[in-house]
Design an enzyme around this catalytic site. Structure first.
Site, PDB file in Angstrom:
ATOM      1  N   GLU A  68       1.397 -10.443   6.186  1.00  0.00           N
ATOM      2  CA  GLU A  68       2.556  -9.989   6.399  1.00  0.00           C
ATOM      3  C   GLU A  68       2.759  -8.487   5.706  1.00  0.00           C
ATOM      4  OE1 GLU A  68       5.808 -12.960   5.683  1.00  0.00           O
ATOM      5  OE2 GLU A  68       4.824 -14.356   7.177  1.00  0.00           O
ATOM      6  N   CYS A  69       1.766  -7.748   5.379  1.00  0.00           N
ATOM      7  CA  CYS A  69       1.577  -6.566   5.127  1.00  0.00           C
ATOM      8  C   CYS A  69       1.665  -5.302   5.891  1.00  0.00           C
ATOM      9  CB  CYS A  69       0.770  -6.753   3.692  1.00  0.00           C
ATOM     10  SG  CYS A  69       0.287  -5.176   2.994  1.00  0.00           S
ATOM     11  N   GLY A  70       2.184  -4.301   5.513  1.00  0.00           N
ATOM     12  CA  GLY A  70       1.722  -3.223   6.168  1.00  0.00           C
ATOM     13  C   GLY A  70       0.275  -2.733   6.563  1.00  0.00           C
ATOM     14  N   TYR A  71      -0.536  -3.343   5.449  1.00  0.00           N
ATOM     15  CA  TYR A  71      -1.954  -3.065   5.774  1.00  0.00           C
ATOM     16  C   TYR A  71      -2.565  -4.208   6.496  1.00  0.00           C
ATOM     17  CZ  TYR A  71      -1.346   0.780   2.441  1.00  0.00           C
ATOM     18  OH  TYR A  71      -0.865   1.742   1.771  1.00  0.00           O
ATOM     19  N   THR A  72      -2.059  -5.065   6.846  1.00  0.00           N
ATOM     20  CA  THR A  72      -2.566  -6.373   7.612  1.00  0.00           C
ATOM     21  C   THR A  72      -3.464  -6.129   8.891  1.00  0.00           C
ATOM     22  OG1 THR A  72      -0.715  -7.761   7.008  1.00  0.00           O
ATOM     23  CG2 THR A  72      -2.167  -8.658   8.819  1.00  0.00           C
TER      24      THR A  72
END
Length: 159
Positions: free
Chosen positions: A35-39
């Site tokens: 659930e990360c911007g980098y996912t």
């Protein structure tokens, strides 16, 4: 001298795996989160895995919930998400802590946590490139996209 092959870690299914299973391979270790911007980097990591398939390279994913609670799910949920959304086929391990007193010994080694100058993980999708002898060659911060590692991986595979 300590190498990657001196460690073991539980896979997402709970089975303990000796990282000596990857001896002789160039490995990219990544602390991941769903659930990360980098996912979206999961897609690029899988592309690396596919591009270098059969050449002695492997991506190893280590989910971590230490940064913004961005990996809240259980291991089965994480694997299901990664496979369904990004087609991930590279090994995924059980959730680990990468910083602090509870950090997994592998990540204490990667970050030199017990040295005079530790380098703690700053966020999800920090990457460590390890050569075929199990030595850390380079660290990449989260904003470095997986495709930016291609030349470094090729150089190690050519050794």
């Amino acid at each position: 001298m300590t190498t990657l092959y001196d460690f073991s870690a539980p896979r997402a299914d709970g089975a303990e795996e000796s990282l000596s299973a990857y001896a002789g391979k160039v490995a990219l270790l990544v602390n991941t989160a769903s659930e990360c911007g980098y996912t979206r980097q999961y897609a690029g990591l899988q592309e690396l895995q596919d591009y270098f398939a059969g050449q002695g390279f492997v991506v190893l994913g280590f989910p971590c919930n230490q940064f913004g609670g961005q990996e809240p799910g259980a291991e089965a949920e994480i694997v299901s998400f990664c496979q369904a959304r990004f087609g991930v086929s590279f090994p995924l391990f059980a959730k680990v802590e990468v910083n602090g007193d509870g950090a997994h010994p592998l990540w204490r080694w990667l970050t030199q946590a017990d040295s005079e100058r530790p380098h703690p993980i700053k966020w999800n999708f920090t990457k460590f490139l390890v050569d075929a002898r199990g030595r850390v060659v380079k660290r990449y911060e989260p904003a470095v996209e997986p495709h930016e590692l291609v030349d470094d991986i090729k150089a190690l595979l050519a050794r």
